[in-house]
Design a protein around this motif. Structure first.
Motif, mmCIF file in Angstrom:
data_model
loop_
_atom_site.group_PDB
_atom_site.id
_atom_site.type_symbol
_atom_site.label_atom_id
_atom_site.label_comp_id
_atom_site.label_asym_id
_atom_site.label_seq_id
_atom_site.Cartn_x
_atom_site.Cartn_y
_atom_site.Cartn_z
ATOM 1 N N ASP A 173 -13.465 -6.032 9.061
ATOM 2 C CA ASP A 173 -14.004 -4.703 8.829
ATOM 3 C C ASP A 173 -15.449 -4.832 9.487
ATOM 4 O OD1 ASP A 173 -14.483 -2.146 7.307
ATOM 5 O OD2 ASP A 173 -16.385 -3.152 6.859
ATOM 6 N N GLY A 174 -16.132 -5.808 9.641
ATOM 7 C CA GLY A 174 -17.411 -5.994 10.273
ATOM 8 C C GLY A 174 -17.094 -6.178 11.739
ATOM 9 N N CYS A 175 -16.160 -6.275 12.221
ATOM 10 C CA CYS A 175 -15.899 -6.467 13.687
ATOM 11 C C CYS A 175 -15.960 -5.259 14.340
ATOM 12 C CB CYS A 175 -14.413 -7.161 14.050
ATOM 13 S SG CYS A 175 -14.385 -8.987 13.552
ATOM 14 N N PHE A 176 -16.155 -4.027 13.609
ATOM 15 C CA PHE A 176 -15.801 -2.866 14.292
ATOM 16 C C PHE A 176 -16.992 -1.586 13.671
ATOM 17 C CE2 PHE A 176 -11.739 -4.438 13.847
ATOM 18 C CZ PHE A 176 -11.289 -4.518 15.167
ATOM 19 N N ALA A 177 -17.477 -0.941 14.581
ATOM 20 C CA ALA A 177 -18.259 0.143 14.465
ATOM 21 C C ALA A 177 -17.546 1.318 13.847
ATOM 22 C CB ALA A 177 -18.951 0.562 15.597
ATOM 23 N N PRO A 178 -18.314 2.286 12.963
ATOM 24 C CA PRO A 178 -17.901 3.248 12.243
ATOM 25 C C PRO A 178 -16.623 3.954 13.061
ATOM 26 C CG PRO A 178 -19.713 2.945 11.488
ATOM 27 C CD PRO A 178 -19.777 1.991 12.544
ATOM 28 N N GLY A 179 -17.026 4.222 14.244
ATOM 29 C CA GLY A 179 -16.266 5.090 15.043
ATOM 30 C C GLY A 179 -14.973 4.564 15.621
ATOM 31 N N GLU A 180 -15.048 3.110 15.540
ATOM 32 C CA GLU A 180 -13.695 2.348 15.718
ATOM 33 C C GLU A 180 -12.704 2.275 14.751
ATOM 34 O OE1 GLU A 180 -16.124 -0.244 19.400
ATOM 35 O OE2 GLU A 180 -16.027 -1.077 17.139
ATOM 36 N N ARG A 181 -13.085 2.470 13.673
ATOM 37 C CA ARG A 181 -12.282 2.165 12.421
ATOM 38 C C ARG A 181 -11.730 3.518 11.540
ATOM 39 N NH1 ARG A 181 -16.821 -1.093 10.427
ATOM 40 N NH2 ARG A 181 -18.118 0.380 9.124
ATOM 41 N N ALA A 182 -10.544 3.500 11.200
ATOM 42 C CA ALA A 182 -10.245 4.947 10.604
ATOM 43 C C ALA A 182 -9.801 4.596 9.479
ATOM 44 C CB ALA A 182 -9.095 5.569 11.493
ATOM 45 N N VAL A 183 -9.872 5.338 8.484
ATOM 46 C CA VAL A 183 -9.044 5.583 7.173
ATOM 47 C C VAL A 183 -8.197 6.607 7.092
ATOM 48 C CG1 VAL A 183 -9.157 5.767 4.718
ATOM 49 C CG2 VAL A 183 -10.895 4.484 5.725
ATOM 50 N N VAL A 184 -7.016 6.384 6.973
ATOM 51 C CA VAL A 184 -5.612 7.039 7.271
ATOM 52 C C VAL A 184 -5.378 7.748 5.741
ATOM 53 C CG1 VAL A 184 -3.325 7.485 8.378
ATOM 54 C CG2 VAL A 184 -5.146 5.633 9.121
ATOM 55 N N PRO A 185 -5.532 9.075 5.458
ATOM 56 C CA PRO A 185 -5.384 9.641 4.297
ATOM 57 C C PRO A 185 -3.641 9.566 3.889
ATOM 58 C CG PRO A 185 -6.977 10.681 5.153
ATOM 59 C CD PRO A 185 -6.424 10.103 6.204
ATOM 60 N N ARG A 186 -2.897 9.809 5.073
ATOM 61 C CA ARG A 186 -1.505 9.888 4.800
ATOM 62 C C ARG A 186 -0.817 8.534 4.689
ATOM 63 N NH1 ARG A 186 1.785 11.595 9.036
ATOM 64 N NH2 ARG A 186 0.319 11.161 10.579
ATOM 65 N N ALA A 187 -1.640 7.314 4.608
ATOM 66 C CA ALA A 187 -0.982 5.904 4.303
ATOM 67 C C ALA A 187 -1.605 5.522 3.295
ATOM 68 C CB ALA A 187 -1.370 5.355 5.805
ATOM 69 N N ARG A 188 -0.581 5.069 2.275
ATOM 70 C CA ARG A 188 -1.173 4.655 0.905
ATOM 71 C C ARG A 188 -0.680 3.270 0.622
ATOM 72 N NH1 ARG A 188 -4.491 8.323 -2.175
ATOM 73 N NH2 ARG A 188 -4.550 10.261 -0.568
ATOM 74 N N THR A 189 -1.516 2.325 0.056
ATOM 75 C CA THR A 189 -1.182 1.139 -0.414
ATOM 76 C C THR A 189 -1.079 1.151 -1.937
ATOM 77 O OG1 THR A 189 -3.403 0.110 -0.058
ATOM 78 C CG2 THR A 189 -1.696 -0.532 1.179
ATOM 79 N N VAL A 190 -0.213 0.496 -2.703
ATOM 80 C CA VAL A 190 -0.250 0.603 -4.228
ATOM 81 C C VAL A 190 -0.580 -0.724 -4.544
ATOM 82 C CG1 VAL A 190 1.147 0.795 -6.380
ATOM 83 C CG2 VAL A 190 1.661 2.333 -4.488
ATOM 84 N N VAL A 191 -1.913 -0.946 -5.112
ATOM 85 C CA VAL A 191 -2.592 -2.116 -5.400
ATOM 86 C C VAL A 191 -2.556 -2.327 -6.774
ATOM 87 C CG1 VAL A 191 -4.762 -3.301 -5.049
ATOM 88 C CG2 VAL A 191 -3.666 -1.767 -3.099
ATOM 89 N N ARG A 192 -2.351 -3.518 -7.447
ATOM 90 C CA ARG A 192 -2.275 -3.893 -8.701
ATOM 91 C C ARG A 192 -3.590 -4.757 -8.844
ATOM 92 N NH1 ARG A 192 0.834 -3.478 -13.043
ATOM 93 N NH2 ARG A 192 0.739 -5.147 -14.644
ATOM 94 N N PRO A 193 -4.616 -4.034 -9.598
ATOM 95 C CA PRO A 193 -5.923 -4.994 -9.753
ATOM 96 C C PRO A 193 -5.672 -5.744 -11.064
ATOM 97 C CG PRO A 193 -6.285 -2.456 -10.069
ATOM 98 C CD PRO A 193 -5.011 -2.719 -9.938
ATOM 99 N N ALA A 194 -6.727 -6.385 -11.421
ATOM 100 C CA ALA A 194 -6.709 -7.427 -12.425
ATOM 101 C C ALA A 194 -6.523 -6.664 -13.618
ATOM 102 C CB ALA A 194 -7.892 -8.233 -12.486
ATOM 103 N N ARG A 195 -5.757 -7.294 -14.747
ATOM 104 C CA ARG A 195 -5.401 -6.688 -15.806
ATOM 105 C C ARG A 195 -6.058 -7.088 -17.046
ATOM 106 N NH1 ARG A 195 0.869 -7.692 -16.464
ATOM 107 N NH2 ARG A 195 0.180 -9.589 -15.234
ATOM 108 N N THR A 196 -7.098 -8.145 -16.819
ATOM 109 C CA THR A 196 -7.845 -8.796 -18.081
ATOM 110 C C THR A 196 -9.270 -8.791 -17.331
ATOM 111 O OG1 THR A 196 -7.625 -10.976 -17.344
ATOM 112 C CG2 THR A 196 -5.584 -9.905 -18.912
ATOM 113 N N VAL A 197 -10.163 -8.858 -18.517
ATOM 114 C CA VAL A 197 -11.631 -9.037 -18.014
ATOM 115 C C VAL A 197 -11.727 -10.458 -17.374
ATOM 116 C CG1 VAL A 197 -13.989 -9.570 -18.688
ATOM 117 C CG2 VAL A 197 -12.463 -7.663 -19.600
ATOM 118 N N ARG A 198 -11.038 -11.419 -17.803
ATOM 119 C CA ARG A 198 -11.104 -12.868 -17.016
ATOM 120 C C ARG A 198 -10.488 -12.710 -15.803
ATOM 121 N NH1 ARG A 198 -8.304 -18.062 -19.930
ATOM 122 N NH2 ARG A 198 -8.915 -19.916 -18.233
ATOM 123 N N ALA A 199 -9.333 -12.077 -15.380
ATOM 124 C CA ALA A 199 -8.723 -11.995 -14.292
ATOM 125 C C ALA A 199 -9.809 -11.512 -13.444
ATOM 126 C CB ALA A 199 -7.505 -11.564 -14.504
#
Length: 281
Positions: A173-199
């Motif tokens: 992420d730090g290698c690119f200026a804002p205009g060189e990177r794009a967030v693509v709304p039509r592309a989605r990841t399904v991410v499973r975050p930690a389920r417990t406070v400890r994790a």
């Protein structure tokens, strides 16, 4: 055979989730569309056999470490753009196509999907903490923290070879200026975050240590805007109880970071894993 997109998946002890991730990625694809490389690194389980299927090349190395696995997989790739995908994250073929389309736009060197959070099995405290955290970091997320990023050939020249850091996506992420990177709304990841406070705390400690490494390399992570939490409260985007839970866990993760120093390293985050019934048994 001419491939359209390469996908690199580093996998350390991911037998429980790798089959589901690959099923989601490959469903509906045509032969030769995706060049998929899974790098089973330092595994003590059957990640490699769970990943084996037509259309996937599985590389094995006894050396654990995400960056090493990314570099090995990257060296074996046959096409650009290249998707770098976490093994526990689901990304479907339609999203990969949308990312490849975005990467072909003039001036775009890197892009990433928008995450969707699977909080199945998470406790109420973790849900509150995650609700606040997600809303705070969403405006500046870009390529980091979404489980996948994409590089064009020119972007690859900018970001690779990766240094040995905990936060590879933060580095990219730090290698690119804002205009060189794009967030693509039509592309989605399904991410499973930690389920417990400890994790969650274990993950946050790694994030803080990763950010410290990046700062030492001259790539400081973007910081939250002052007053952002107050604004969320004022807009009633989060509740006072949400904010109180978030601040309590934030204080705990800062204490743990100081106590643990630089001992955390990249590895399987078992706090967000659950067994995939399609994995080899």
């Amino acid at each position: 055979m001419k491939f359209k997109v390469s996908v690199v998946i580093p996998a350390h002890n991911e037998e429980a989730v790798i089959a589901r991730a690959l099923d989601a990625l490959l469903a509906g694809t045509s032969p030769g569309e995706f060049d998929v490389v899974v790098v089973a690194n330092g595994c003590a389980d059957r990640t490699a056999s769970a990943a084996a299927r037509p259309g996937v090349r599985v590389l094995e190395t006894s050396l654990p470490g995400k960056v090493n696995a990314l570099l090995l997989g990257d060296a074996a790739c046959r096409a650009f753009p290249r998707v770098y995908l976490d093994a526990d994250v689901r990304l479907d073929a339609a999203s990969v196509r949308a990312l490849a389309e975005a990467a072909a736009r003039p001036g775009v060197l890197a892009c990433a999907p928008v995450p969707e959070w699977d909080l199945t099995g998470a406790g109420p405290l973790v849900r509150r903490v995650h609700r606040v955290h997600d809303r705070l970091i969403a405006p500046a997320r870009a390529l980091a923290g979404v489980g996948a990023y994409v590089l064009t050939e020119r972007g690859h020249e900018r970001a690779f070879p990766l240094p040995d850091v905990i936060s590879d996506d933060g580095w990219v992420d730090g290698c690119f200026a804002p205009g060189e990177r794009a967030v693509v709304p039509r592309a989605r990841t399904v991410v499973r975050p930690a389920r417990t406070v400890r994790a969650h705390l274990a993950r946050r400690v790694r994030v803080r240590q990763g950010n410290r490494q990046l700062a030492e390399l001259g790539r400081p992570a973007r910081t939250l805007r002052a007053g952002a939490l107050r604004e969320l409260l004022a807009r009633r985007t989060v509740s006072p109880l949400d904010a109180a839970c978030y601040l309590a866990v934030l204080a705990a993760d800062r204490v743990l970071t100081r106590l643990r120093g630089d001992r955390a390293r990249w590895g399987t985050d078992t706090g967000s894993r659950h067994r995939d019934s399609t994995a080899a048994s």
